[in-house]
Motif scaffolding. Structure first.
Motif: not given
Lengths: 112, 241
Positions: A26, A65-66, A74-75
């Motif tokens: 991230y 993705e999350v 959070r990405k």
């Protein structure tokens, strides 16, 4: 590094290389990893990191993705198939560039 | 130390007040700010001091000034809400990259349309019928109305596509906002036509059909593809939240 302009052209390659090694990362993690690897010499600013990540995502080199972490979302960024191929090309380009710069700055010294 | 729900809400409010209104931009910034604050608290800093420093690290200023109503003196504002130029720049950069991606995708779809023999067949038949009707002055007014209306209707359908795919998640998304902007621009073509020509020649309509038909088809395909992509991301976000 006092002059941050020196690494700006290589920022996307640095991001691709880190993602290739780590799998998924991230935004904040990328800044911290770079700081750690360069012992605080190189600091990626938030203002430079996110435009670079968004550019790579728009180019189709990164996928997102999350995930839920603690009490927020959070990405995560990870390389696409195209991104993996592009990482190899860009790293080769960067190594070539470093070699040329070495030749210009210090002709007697060679990294090979 | 992990931040409490209350502190997370405070950061989210802070971002909204600094005009980070699109949720698809805000989730990333919220996590970045929260994680960095947690790290800084670990190193002994307070929540407020950490937030101030992070605010500036994004390129925002802590101080702004503006003239009072009578324009006689400066009013200074010193807080984390004084200036949001860093966030504004970040959103603009993201906007630029998204637009670039959409343009690239439109071009790819346009090439795909041009490579399709069925498109050329229908395009040729419709084009030839239009040409013949105008040449022999039959149904000209009807044809003009159809082309004129389709210039309104097709972009309107395009704008509705993202809402059909993902109605609940369509509010305040930068991605969807930009995706529908080009359709809005196309909808203005009839207005521009009416502004320039009071009674446009039927050939203007034929010209519009021949140039805009492939673009409208490619754009519709592009909007469907990206709406699907957005829906996937929205559902991932929804599942995780």
């Amino acid at each position: 590094m006092a002059n941050s302009k020196l690494y700006k052209g290589s920022l996307s390659t640095i991001i691709l290389k880190l993602l290739d090694e780590q799998g998924k990362m991230y935004g904040y993690e990328i800044t911290q990893k770079v700081k750690e690897l360069t012992k605080g010499e190189l600091k990626i600013t938030e203002g430079a990191l996110y435009p670079a990540l968004h550019k790579l995502e728009a180019e189709g080199l990164l996928d997102v993705e999350v995930a839920k972490v603690d009490n927020r979302l959070r990405k995560y960024y990870k390389l696409t198939e195209q991104g993996e191929k592009e990482t190899v090309n860009r790293l080769a380009e960067l190594e070539e560039f470093i070699r040329n710069m070495q030749q210009l700055v210090n002709p007697k010294w060679n990294i090979q | 130390m992990k931040l409490s729900r209350q502190q997370i809400n405070f950061i989210e409010d802070y971002l909204i007040k600094n005009k980070v209104k699109f949720w698809d931009v805000r989730i990333e910034l919220l996590d970045h700010v929260a994680t960095e604050i947690e790290d800084r608290i670990q190193q002994g800093q307070t929540f407020d001091d950490a937030l101030k420093e992070i605010h500036q690290a994004f390129g925002n200023k802590m101080r702004s000034k503006k003239l009072n109503k009578n324009r006689t003196e400066w009013i200074f504002n010193e807080s984390i809400y004084a200036d949001n130029s860093g966030y504004k720049k970040l959103i603009m950069e993201k906007q630029k990259e998204l637009n670039r991606g959409f343009r690239k995708s439109l071009f790819t779809n346009l090439l795909m349309v041009f490579k399709n023999p069925l498109f050329w067949l229908i395009y040729g038949i419709v084009g030839f019928s239009l040409f013949q009707s105008i040449q022999h002055a039959t149904n000209v007014d009807f044809i003009k109305k159809i082309i004129f209306l389709s210039l309104f209707i097709i972009p309107a359908i395009q704008m509705a596509i993202p809402f059909l795919f993902c109605f609940k998640g369509s509010r305040h998304s930068l991605y969807l906002n930009l995706l529908t902007t080009s359709s809005l621009m196309l909808m203005n073509i009839p207005n521009i036509m009416l502004y320039w020509w009071e009674r446009p020649s039927p050939w203007v309509y034929v010209f519009l059909y021949t140039t805009l038909a492939p673009i409208l088809i490619a754009q519709t395909l592009m909007i469907i593809q990206h709406s699907k992509k957005y829906k996937q991301f929205y559902l991932k976000w929804k599942r995780a939240s």
